[in-house]
Design an enzyme around this catalytic site. Sequence first.
Site, PDB file in Angstrom:
ATOM      1  N   LYS A  37       0.865  -1.181   0.000  1.00 31.88           N
ATOM      2  CA  LYS A  37       0.000   0.000   0.000  1.00 31.88           C
ATOM      3  C   LYS A  37       0.905   1.235   0.000  1.00 31.88           C
ATOM      4  O   LYS A  37       1.050   1.931   1.007  1.00 31.88           O
ATOM      5  CB  LYS A  37      -0.909  -0.044   1.233  1.00 31.88           C
ATOM      6  CG  LYS A  37      -2.348   0.306   0.912  1.00 31.88           C
ATOM      7  CD  LYS A  37      -3.266  -0.042   2.053  1.00 31.88           C
ATOM      8  CE  LYS A  37      -4.453   0.892   2.148  1.00 31.88           C
ATOM      9  NZ  LYS A  37      -5.300   1.016   0.984  1.00 31.88           N
TER      10      LYS A  37
HETATM   11  N1  PPE Z   1      -7.846  -1.868  -3.413  1.00 30.28           N
HETATM   12  C1  PPE Z   1      -7.333  -0.622  -3.248  1.00 30.28           C
HETATM   13  C2  PPE Z   1      -6.605  -0.004  -4.363  1.00 30.28           C
HETATM   14  C3  PPE Z   1      -7.500   0.029  -2.014  1.00 30.28           C
HETATM   15  O1  PPE Z   1      -6.991   1.243  -1.839  1.00 30.28           O
HETATM   16  C4  PPE Z   1      -8.218  -0.601  -0.979  1.00 30.28           C
HETATM   17  C5  PPE Z   1      -8.430   0.081   0.335  1.00 30.28           C
HETATM   18  C6  PPE Z   1      -8.737  -1.896  -1.200  1.00 30.28           C
HETATM   19  C7  PPE Z   1      -8.508  -2.497  -2.435  1.00 30.28           C
HETATM   20  C8  PPE Z   1      -9.446  -2.670  -0.129  1.00 30.28           C
HETATM   21  O2  PPE Z   1      -8.558  -3.101   0.865  1.00 30.28           O
HETATM   22  P1  PPE Z   1      -9.011  -3.324   2.381  1.00 30.28           P
HETATM   23  O3  PPE Z   1      -9.265  -1.987   2.962  1.00 30.28           O
HETATM   24  O4  PPE Z   1      -7.893  -4.038   3.006  1.00 30.28           O
HETATM   25  O5  PPE Z   1     -10.245  -4.144   2.337  1.00 30.28           O
HETATM   26  N2  PPE Z   1      -8.548   1.492   0.269  1.00 30.28           N
HETATM   27  C9  PPE Z   1      -8.311   2.274   1.452  1.00 30.28           C
HETATM   28  C10 PPE Z   1      -8.081   3.740   1.131  1.00 30.28           C
HETATM   29  C11 PPE Z   1      -9.234   4.545   0.695  1.00 30.28           C
HETATM   30  C12 PPE Z   1      -8.912   6.022   0.518  1.00 30.28           C
HETATM   31  O6  PPE Z   1      -9.698   6.688  -0.177  1.00 30.28           O
HETATM   32  O7  PPE Z   1      -7.934   6.547   1.081  1.00 30.28           O
HETATM   33  C13 PPE Z   1      -9.392   2.045   2.498  1.00 30.28           C
HETATM   34  O8  PPE Z   1     -10.466   1.566   2.195  1.00 30.28           O
HETATM   35  O9  PPE Z   1      -9.115   2.350   3.662  1.00 30.28           O
END
Ligand code: PPE
Length: 304
Positions: free
Chosen positions: A158
């Site tokens: 990330k």
């Molecule tokens: N893909 C991406 C690209 C992504 O950023 C997230 C989380 C996910 C999948 C889902 O991952 P998880 O949260 O582990 O289920 N995105 C984060 C950031 C959002 C933002 O706008 O800043 C979040 O949901 O916290």
Amino acid sequence: MTMKSDFIWMDGELVPYDQATVHVLTPTLHYGLGIFEGIRAYATPKGTAVFRLKEHLERFLNSAHIFGIRDFPYSVEDLRQAVHETIRRNKFQACYIRPLMYMEGSLGLNLDASRPRVSIATWEWGAYLGEEALEKGVHMTVSSFTRQHINVSMTKAKLAGNYVNSVLAKTLAVRSGYDEAIMLDPEGYVAECTGENLFFVRDDVIYTPHRATILEGITRDAVITLARDLGYRVVEEPISRDQLYIADEVFVCGTAAEITPVSMIDHRQIGAGKRGPVAEILQKTFFQTVKGDGKRSSEWLDYV
Ligand code: PPE
């Protein structure tokens, strides 16, 4: 959304919100050399509980490892205590939690020219794509921007810099009147959204892109587990955009977005054009779980 809280944790100290600042020459601002996490804490009858805190912090350390940070200064347990302390001192019952690793030191493209620092901020964050979206669903478009190739950046980390790609796609989608963008991988298969993972349902089978080119979402893992607990078959495989157009249901998930149905993609109605029965039961089970009333609650909740 206001991101205000009383304190932000910065390398072991809880600093008043207005004093949680960094210098303009911080390398992270110039090159995107950062790593972050997004975590949610929910109010439960037994007090505030953080959803899958350990898994999020393990991913945070894995992101640093993938990026090539040597001698990361904190363990999962150190950061877990820091998250607990930050929530307690800010007196939040439910909040979003944003750990950030940023680099401090000389500007330079060699990572070893700077050293990692960590901050943890918390704030109250409602429904990511709007409260209404959880029931009515959102309109998405397939982006003209491609998700990063796995050897251009690394999608399992990330990394702050990875999000420029997301920002390009999201901004164009919203300016064009959509709620969110679906991104394809360099081969043309569906990858994920700008900040969520994606699922579709056809004939009661649930499909989601395999892990190779996506962020391994912790909510994605929870959705797969809960769906299997409910007796659904879940298949991880390459998916094309037209499979989405003819799906019975499409929904996305993430920490911020939780579980949000998709009602339209590129002006084509998806299924009945509103939240479908699979998204509905998964949402219900998910919210029960995070609020302490699910079969998986004891496994996944970390009480503050
Ligand atoms: N893909 C991406 C690209 C992504 O950023 C997230 C989380 C996910 C999948 C889902 O991952 P998880 O949260 O582990 O289920 N995105 C984060 C950031 C959002 C933002 O706008 O800043 C979040 O949901 O916290």
